[in-house]
Motif scaffolding. Sequence first.
Motif, mmCIF file in Angstrom:
data_model
loop_
_atom_site.group_PDB
_atom_site.id
_atom_site.type_symbol
_atom_site.label_atom_id
_atom_site.label_comp_id
_atom_site.label_asym_id
_atom_site.label_seq_id
_atom_site.Cartn_x
_atom_site.Cartn_y
_atom_site.Cartn_z
ATOM 1 N N THR A 133 0.792 -1.350 -0.244
ATOM 2 C CA THR A 133 -0.097 0.010 0.139
ATOM 3 C C THR A 133 0.786 1.319 -0.099
ATOM 4 O O THR A 133 1.609 1.537 0.980
ATOM 5 N N TYR A 135 0.968 4.978 0.313
ATOM 6 C CA TYR A 135 0.185 6.245 1.091
ATOM 7 C C TYR A 135 0.714 7.646 1.020
ATOM 8 O O TYR A 135 2.043 7.457 1.149
ATOM 9 N N TYR A 174 -4.435 6.632 -0.356
ATOM 10 C CA TYR A 174 -3.438 5.535 -1.006
ATOM 11 C C TYR A 174 -3.976 4.635 -1.910
ATOM 12 O O TYR A 174 -5.030 4.948 -2.611
ATOM 13 N N THR A 225 -6.114 3.829 10.582
ATOM 14 C CA THR A 225 -6.523 4.243 9.289
ATOM 15 C C THR A 225 -8.366 4.276 9.326
ATOM 16 O O THR A 225 -8.984 5.267 8.625
#
Length: 485
Positions: A133, A135, A174, A225
């Motif tokens: 991921t 971000y 992201y 998150t």
Amino acid sequence: MKLSLAIVALALAVPTVSYAQDSIAVASTDEYPNTFSSGSANVSPFTQKSKRFNDWAISAGVGVPLLQSGDLTSIKNGNGKNLFGYSAYVSIDKAITHAFGINLQYDRGETRQGWFNTKDAAPADLSQVGARTQYDAISLLGDINFSNLLRRVDNKSTYRWALHGYGGIGTIAYRAYQKDATGQRLMTEIKPFKLGSFFGQAGAGVKFKVNRRIDLETRLMYVFTGDDEFDGGGSQYSAINQREEQVSDNFFNATVGVSLKLGKHESHLMWHDPLQEIYYKLDVLANKNQDIEVCKKGDADNDGVCDDWDRQLDTPAGARVDGAGVALDTDLDGVIDLYDKCVTVPGPVENQGCPLTPTTTEPTGPVQESVSNMEGIEFDLNSDRILPSNTPILNNAVNYINSSNGTYTVIGATDTRASDEYNQKLSERRANSVKNYLIKNGVEASKLNAVGRGEKDLKYPECDPATKCPEWKNRANRRVYFEAK
């Protein structure tokens, strides 16, 4: 997406950096007070212009993020291997007090989770999934300096370590990718400043002060998150996201960084210890504990004014004196009040201070001029302000001038300290100050003229710039007097 977040962070940072403060410089030695403790021993009003500490800084660092809870991680759930990502941050830091500040921070990084690194080839087993991921985030963090907040004992020593706590919210954008034997694909993309992009983070850090400009710091932050798709598991009801019950993929972020403190002062507000400054000043006061001997030379004329500052050491017994020990002469006729038979009306010495021509409230004829020079009033150093103690003298001068047919010159003078040019202007201000007072209280302006003679008209001429005169002589030279034309 990444570029837009970076531009926003830069736009917010530039105006704040331009207002970094400067203040009074302090010692940078190991002697107390120093740059690591009080920052300055000076005391000044707390205004923008009088700030004594730097309160802005720029920080940057790099780190390693690792998912703590998610469907593809190993710290909590064991669904994969320990795969470490990378991160970096930059922030603009503003100290509000010695124990609290606010940081505007931009983060960028990549987390890696699952059974293998997505940069490597995927195994043939379809159940083994890898993800990563990428971000970008902007957040506003509160910064608590626990070392300053909890210090209660003064150790009078420099300190270079400080424990900080951080917490705040922001927006995160992201792209989450998933990879298996069938290939790699984009699973989720979140844009910044959308409703689902808000997140929070909190943690702690330890700072080490290298010098007045540079701090080193290590932090451990926990990022919440609030999103179950951050780890690359796909949509909410996908097979991977059904493995665990949590609905937020959170991660730790361990970083090391450096802070550059801005401004021209020797000390930064976050390294200031108010207790040390207070204790230091108490010690200074204690060291100055000494007896002050007053009136060493006594009072020879017994007028109540010590000889140390008595300007008239032979005052007659019973005479009233001013604060300088000079016998009062209310009407300025040269006869002190003790011997003056007409205290409020000027008159010659041979007539015991009374006028030769009797005066009434409404004079029927011209008043005989018996005084051509009236001694005036004195002033404080570097001042043209009329002292309250001299208003009775000026009020009597009003009566005398109004009862006279003549005109008068108001003459201002100074002592010999300061330059000729400065003293000339100061004497003119003094003369005009007295002239304005007389006019305001009833004297016709046509009867008065004001001039300044600076230090050229000394009552005690021996007080030249090369001679150190006693203060009472200098005060006598700082005067205004009147001359009849």
